[in-house]
Motif scaffolding. Structure first.
Motif, PDB file in Angstrom:
ATOM      1  N   HIS A 157     -65.525  13.847 -54.614  1.00  0.00           N
ATOM      2  CA  HIS A 157     -64.283  13.134 -54.301  1.00  0.00           C
ATOM      3  C   HIS A 157     -64.561  12.049 -53.271  1.00  0.00           C
ATOM      4  O   HIS A 157     -65.440  12.199 -52.429  1.00  0.00           O
ATOM      5  N   GLY A 158     -63.784  11.004 -53.287  1.00  0.00           N
ATOM      6  CA  GLY A 158     -63.856   9.988 -52.245  1.00  0.00           C
ATOM      7  C   GLY A 158     -63.405  10.576 -50.918  1.00  0.00           C
ATOM      8  O   GLY A 158     -62.488  11.409 -50.879  1.00  0.00           O
ATOM      9  N   THR A 159     -64.039  10.164 -49.845  1.00  0.00           N
ATOM     10  CA  THR A 159     -63.774  10.797 -48.549  1.00  0.00           C
ATOM     11  C   THR A 159     -62.474  10.337 -47.887  1.00  0.00           C
ATOM     12  O   THR A 159     -61.961  11.021 -47.012  1.00  0.00           O
ATOM     13  N   ASP A 160     -61.930   9.205 -48.297  1.00  0.00           N
ATOM     14  CA  ASP A 160     -60.703   8.726 -47.649  1.00  0.00           C
ATOM     15  C   ASP A 160     -59.508   9.628 -47.920  1.00  0.00           C
ATOM     16  O   ASP A 160     -58.633   9.763 -47.068  1.00  0.00           O
ATOM     17  N   THR A 161     -59.455  10.251 -49.103  1.00  0.00           N
ATOM     18  CA  THR A 161     -58.298  11.078 -49.461  1.00  0.00           C
ATOM     19  C   THR A 161     -58.679  12.524 -49.791  1.00  0.00           C
ATOM     20  O   THR A 161     -57.860  13.271 -50.337  1.00  0.00           O
ATOM     21  N   ILE A 162     -59.889  12.924 -49.453  1.00  0.00           N
ATOM     22  CA  ILE A 162     -60.365  14.265 -49.799  1.00  0.00           C
ATOM     23  C   ILE A 162     -59.527  15.367 -49.162  1.00  0.00           C
ATOM     24  O   ILE A 162     -59.245  16.400 -49.788  1.00  0.00           O
ATOM     25  N   VAL A 163     -59.075  15.165 -47.930  1.00  0.00           N
ATOM     26  CA  VAL A 163     -58.272  16.179 -47.245  1.00  0.00           C
ATOM     27  C   VAL A 163     -56.915  16.334 -47.936  1.00  0.00           C
ATOM     28  O   VAL A 163     -56.434  17.452 -48.126  1.00  0.00           O
ATOM     29  N   GLU A 164     -56.321  15.240 -48.376  1.00  0.00           N
ATOM     30  CA  GLU A 164     -55.034  15.304 -49.059  1.00  0.00           C
ATOM     31  C   GLU A 164     -55.158  16.035 -50.393  1.00  0.00           C
ATOM     32  O   GLU A 164     -54.287  16.826 -50.772  1.00  0.00           O
ATOM     33  N   THR A 165     -56.235  15.783 -51.118  1.00  0.00           N
ATOM     34  CA  THR A 165     -56.448  16.483 -52.386  1.00  0.00           C
ATOM     35  C   THR A 165     -56.668  17.969 -52.151  1.00  0.00           C
ATOM     36  O   THR A 165     -56.126  18.808 -52.881  1.00  0.00           O
ATOM     37  N   ALA A 166     -57.445  18.316 -51.130  1.00  0.00           N
ATOM     38  CA  ALA A 166     -57.668  19.726 -50.803  1.00  0.00           C
ATOM     39  C   ALA A 166     -56.342  20.404 -50.475  1.00  0.00           C
ATOM     40  O   ALA A 166     -56.085  21.537 -50.904  1.00  0.00           O
ATOM     41  N   LYS A 167     -55.497  19.727 -49.727  1.00  0.00           N
ATOM     42  CA  LYS A 167     -54.182  20.268 -49.386  1.00  0.00           C
ATOM     43  C   LYS A 167     -53.359  20.504 -50.645  1.00  0.00           C
ATOM     44  O   LYS A 167     -52.732  21.558 -50.802  1.00  0.00           O
TER      45      LYS A 167
END
Length: 98
Positions: free
Chosen positions: A15-25
């Motif tokens: 995954h791209g790192t800019d939005t990886i946290v949002e996708t994990a959430k």
């Protein structure tokens, strides 16, 4: 959700790192049970060749997905974090625990 419908119990997502946290959430909020999901990416794109951290992160994520308990995680820089205990520090280029 493909992660929920697959028979696989261990899932690795690049995954791209800019939005990886949002996708994990988002994945965690789907309350996917009994699956270990690890997301990883590269701070330096693979187009930069040997200076990319992508292969190292991928290798680490492959190891983590095999040993972690079910849940959603992010693996970066040789470490893993629960999805809700990590942020991207844009100044240093590292993911850090919170």
């Amino acid at each position: 959700n493909s992660c929920q419908n697959t028979l696989a119990q261990k899932i690795l997502i690049t995954h791209g790192t800019d939005t990886i946290v949002e996708t994990a959430k988002s994945l965690a909020e789907h309350k996917i049970k009994d699956k270990t999901i690890v997301l990883t990416g590269a701070m330096v794109p693979i187009a930069f060749g040997s200076s990319s951290d992508g292969f190292f992160n991928l290798g680490s994520a492959l190891a983590f997905v095999q040993i972690l308990e079910p849940g959603v995680y992010i693996a970066m820089n040789g470490r893993y974090f629960k999805w809700n205990e990590v942020v991207k520090n844009r100044e240093t280029g590292y993911f850090v625990g919170i």
